[in-house]
Scaffold this motif. Structure first.
Motif, PDB file in Angstrom:
ATOM      1  N   SER A  99      -3.060  -5.131  -6.885  1.00  0.00           N
ATOM      2  CA  SER A  99      -2.355  -3.744  -7.236  1.00  0.00           C
ATOM      3  C   SER A  99      -1.484  -3.114  -6.199  1.00  0.00           C
ATOM      4  O   SER A  99      -0.506  -2.429  -6.425  1.00  0.00           O
ATOM      5  N   SER A 100      -1.677  -3.539  -4.797  1.00  0.00           N
ATOM      6  CA  SER A 100      -1.021  -2.986  -3.800  1.00  0.00           C
ATOM      7  C   SER A 100       0.668  -3.750  -3.909  1.00  0.00           C
ATOM      8  O   SER A 100       1.447  -3.001  -3.846  1.00  0.00           O
ATOM      9  N   ILE A 101       0.534  -5.001  -4.415  1.00  0.00           N
ATOM     10  CA  ILE A 101       1.917  -5.749  -4.394  1.00  0.00           C
ATOM     11  C   ILE A 101       2.606  -5.189  -5.610  1.00  0.00           C
ATOM     12  O   ILE A 101       3.963  -5.232  -5.368  1.00  0.00           O
ATOM     13  N   VAL A 102       2.114  -4.905  -6.480  1.00  0.00           N
ATOM     14  CA  VAL A 102       2.843  -4.450  -7.640  1.00  0.00           C
ATOM     15  C   VAL A 102       3.186  -2.948  -7.537  1.00  0.00           C
ATOM     16  O   VAL A 102       4.305  -2.744  -7.828  1.00  0.00           O
ATOM     17  N   SER A 103       2.571  -2.216  -6.836  1.00  0.00           N
ATOM     18  CA  SER A 103       2.628  -0.719  -6.812  1.00  0.00           C
ATOM     19  C   SER A 103       3.736  -0.499  -5.911  1.00  0.00           C
ATOM     20  O   SER A 103       4.503   0.473  -6.059  1.00  0.00           O
ATOM     21  N   ALA A 104       4.094  -1.221  -4.605  1.00  0.00           N
ATOM     22  CA  ALA A 104       5.044  -0.889  -3.805  1.00  0.00           C
ATOM     23  C   ALA A 104       6.561  -0.940  -4.265  1.00  0.00           C
ATOM     24  O   ALA A 104       7.244  -0.037  -4.253  1.00  0.00           O
TER      25      ALA A 104
END
Length: 77
Positions: free
Chosen positions: A47-52
Motif C-alpha cells: 500500500s505504501s508503494i502504490v500510494s506514493a
C-alpha cells in the motif's frame, strides 16, 4: 518545500489508508486468510508503494487555479 510536495504528503496518508483497506480486504477474503498475520507486512509495504506515486500524480489536480487555466479534460488525459 513545494506546494505539490505538501499536497502529496497530505494525500499520501489518505490514499494509503484506502489502499491498505483494499489490500487487507483482498487478503482476508482470499484463501490466504489463515496466514494473514504473516502477510500483513507485505500489505503495508504494497500500500505504501502504490500510494506514493498515486498521491504525487493527484497533488496538482487539487489546485483550483490549475483546473480553471487548463480545464478538466486537459489534466485527465
Amino acid at each position: 518545500m513545494s506546494i505539490r510536495l505538501q499536497l502529496a504528503a497530505m494525500l499520501f496518508m489518505m490514499i494509503q489508508a484506502v489502499t491498505f483497506f483494499a489490500g487487507l480486504l483482498a487478503l482476508l477474503l482470499s484463501p490466504l486468510a489463515r496466514e494473514a498475520m504473516g502477510l500483513m507486512p507485505f500489505v503495508v509495504l504494497g500500500s505504501s508503494i502504490v500510494s506514493a506515486p498515486l498521491s504525487w500524480w493527484l497533488a496538482p489536480r487539487l489546485r483550483a487555479h490549475t483546473w480553471r487555466r487548463e480545464g478538466t479534460a486537459e489534466l485527465l488525459r
